[in-house]
Scaffold this active site. Structure first.
Site, PDB file in Angstrom:
ATOM      1  NE  ARG A 103      30.361  34.954  31.847  1.00 26.78           N
ATOM      2  CZ  ARG A 103      29.929  33.727  32.066  1.00 26.78           C
ATOM      3  NH1 ARG A 103      29.231  33.091  31.156  1.00 26.78           N
ATOM      4  NH2 ARG A 103      30.195  33.142  33.205  1.00 26.78           N
ATOM      5  CB  SER A 174      37.987  39.210  39.700  1.00 24.14           C
ATOM      6  OG  SER A 174      36.877  38.360  39.702  1.00 24.14           O
ATOM      7  CG  ASP A 227      38.357  35.742  40.026  1.00 21.69           C
ATOM      8  OD1 ASP A 227      38.847  35.819  41.156  1.00 21.69           O
ATOM      9  OD2 ASP A 227      39.009  35.971  38.987  1.00 21.69           O
TER      10      ASP A 227
HETATM   11  C1  GLC Z   1      44.251  39.081  40.672  1.00 18.15           C
HETATM   12  C2  GLC Z   1      43.271  39.694  41.675  1.00 18.15           C
HETATM   13  C3  GLC Z   1      42.489  38.590  42.392  1.00 18.15           C
HETATM   14  C4  GLC Z   1      41.843  37.653  41.373  1.00 18.15           C
HETATM   15  C5  GLC Z   1      42.909  37.112  40.427  1.00 18.15           C
HETATM   16  C6  GLC Z   1      42.312  36.184  39.367  1.00 18.15           C
HETATM   17  O1  GLC Z   1      45.238  38.362  41.350  1.00 18.15           O
HETATM   18  O2  GLC Z   1      43.995  40.457  42.639  1.00 18.15           O
HETATM   19  O3  GLC Z   1      41.484  39.180  43.216  1.00 18.15           O
HETATM   20  O4  GLC Z   1      41.199  36.615  42.059  1.00 18.15           O
HETATM   21  O5  GLC Z   1      43.555  38.190  39.778  1.00 18.15           O
HETATM   22  O6  GLC Z   1      41.410  36.873  38.533  1.00 18.15           O
END
Ligand code: GLC
Length: 496
Positions: A103, A174, A227
């Site tokens: 996004r 993320s 995130d």
């Molecule tokens: C996975 C990623 C992490 C992220 C999570 C939620 O665990 O390693 O960085 O915060 O997914 O998206």
């Protein structure tokens, strides 16, 4: 399930006459009791897990020591320090990349409040996910340019003092990243199906900035975040008692405010604390991205693993990693249930139609969403479950009792996930000592869309932290991951 019980059960092979019906009922009861015992986590076990998580958090903040096993929690510094949010003003952009969609967001902030926002979603073609860094980041940069045209906001780049103004942008990325500052960090390893070459081991901010330059997009990437961090900061701008950011969606993870002086594995952060902490009580704090999905993955010593969890782990591309995430995330909940359902069919507890369904035979074919819907079915005779199983999976379940068993399986899997998620939040709040008055910002489809999930989490937290747990507020913070990056950009670019 213990091997002794499995052996006993395998010897009970009922046929159709009267005595055998009793045996069949006994077998079903034993198997279901065993499943309940495995999936409903006892309070003592939750306390053990909670203590171990506290231990792993503490170890993960220290420098690694010879002879001391490394923590299963990465405990990654985010370089986002706690500051007064009220001074932030201006236009900020954010990019939110965490899966196949990303996004672009444009946010107008006045006095620390978002007063207007525009956003657009783009889908990353498979070819870019598995291509190379240039094609992936080139696609992203072109999409940002497209967004500015679509929303008619090219004027944001107005010329000021004979220079075109570079717009501050926060980048939510993320994936596990080793950050070295607020606007730099290397991708440790790709997850969630991405394989683009030339990104692992590289600074993703540099790659994005370079792509912007090549595409003539005048943006300055001033902040990089996970995130969970975006989610925490979005809520924090509204509520200063926000202590944690949690994602319970396709993947799962959390972050929280830690005292900077406790982050002894990074000398610069400790030095910052020494400069800023004061005798009158000011203590510097930084957000730590726990990466809790990997909790207890090395030995699986406290997690309530079952044969189904082991099977999923063995067949996964990241075998031996993210064992906690594999018990609580949307990506896996349906698959755990599918494995249990097929097992029950193989033991004669569920009709053979489960075992012979082509659709259910495929790994990951049973969706976590359906898992949630079935667990919440309250129609007489579970007619909704009957229809769903037939329409989505081609499985006819005439026997009402069998439908109740299916519902119980789905409920058990969800219940365990909610207990474990609650445990992780309790452990984190106990670490901060703020379990008596804390807002926890949570985003993700599992939390938002699974009926009953929040209530089980809340009960678990209360059970672990005592009476104070009643004042732990689990607050849905939708889309916080993206907006948070813009807020962090606001903090970073204004030194607010
Ligand atoms: C996975 C990623 C992490 C992220 C999570 C939620 O665990 O390693 O960085 O915060 O997914 O998206």
């Amino acid at each position: 399930m213990t091997s002794r019980l499995v052996t006993v059960l395998e010897h009970i092979t009922p046929t159709q006459n009267g005595d055998d019906a009793t045996l069949a009922a006994l077998k079903t009861r034993l198997i279901l009791d065993s499943l309940r015992a495995q999936f409903i986590v006892a309070p003592r076990r939750l306390r053990e897990m909670c203590s171990f998580m506290l231990h792993e958090m503490t170890i993960g903040l220290r420098p690694t020591q010879d002879g001391v096993p490394a923590s299963t929690l990465r405990m990654l510094p985010s370089y986002v320090y706690k500051r007064d949010a009220g001074n932030a003003n201006g236009i900020y952009y954010a990019l939110d990349l965490g899966g196949t969609n990303f996004r672009v967001i444009r946010m107008l902030v006045r006095g620390g409040r978002m007063v207007q926002s525009l956003s657009e979603k783009f889908t990353i073609p498979k070819s870019e996910m598995s291509g190379d860094a240039d094609s992936l980041f080139g696609f992203i940069a072109r999409s940002v340019r497209q967004f500015m045209v679509n929303k008619d906001v090219q004027g944001d780049n107005d010329v000021q003092n004979n220079q075109t103004k570079a717009l501050p942008l926060g980048f939510t990325f993320s994936f596990p990243v080793k950050q070295t500052g607020i606007s730099s960090g290397e991708l440790i390893s790709w997850t969630k199906g991405f394989t683009a070459k030339g990104v692992e081991g590289h600074d993703v901010v540099k790659l994005l900035q370079h792509a912007f330059q090549k595409q003539g997009v005048n943006m300055n990437v001033v902040a990089l975040c996970n995130d969970t961090v975006g989610t925490l900061i979005t809520r924090y701008f509204d509520d200063a008692t926000t202590e944690m950011g949690v994602i319970l969606g396709t993947g799962s993870n959390a972050c929280y405010w830690e005292k900077a002086r406790n982050i002894t594995k990074d000398a610069d952060i400790v030095a910052f604390a020494q400069r800023h902490d004061s005798a009158d009580g000011h203590t510097s704090e930084m957000v730590i991205n726990m990466e809790f999905g990997n909790f207890d993955s090395t030995h699986v010593s406290v997690l309530p693993r079952t044969q189904f969890d082991d099977a999923i782990d063995q067949a996964s591309p990241n075998r031996g990693a993210q064992r906690f995430e594999k018990m609580i995330s949307g990506m896996y909940l349906g698959e755990i249930s599918r494995q249990v359902l097929l097992y029950l069919a193989s033991m004669g507890v569920l009709p053979a139609s489960f075992g012979s369904s082509d659709r259910l035979a495929k790994a990951y074919s049973f969706h976590s969403k359906d898992n949630g819907l079935i667990s919440a079915d309250r129609t007489p005779g579970l007619m909704d479950t009957r229809q769903l199983l037939e329409e989505h999976y081609g499985v006819r379940v005439e026997d009402e009792r069998a439908r109740y068993i299916v519902r119980e399986v789905c409920t058990l899997v969800i219940h365990r996930a909610a207990q474990l998620s609650g445990m992780a939040i309790a452990a984190t709040l106990l670490k901060t000592g703020r379990q008596d008055n804390a807002t926890v910002a949570v985003d993700g489809s599992v939390f938002e869309k699974t009926p009953g999930f929040r209530a089980v989490m809340q009960r678990t937290i209360q059970g672990l932290v005592g009476r104070g747990g009643a004042d732990v507020r689990l607050t849905l913070t939708r889309d916080g991951s993206g907006f948070g990056a813009a807020f962090i950009a606001a903090l970073a670019s204004q030194g607010a």
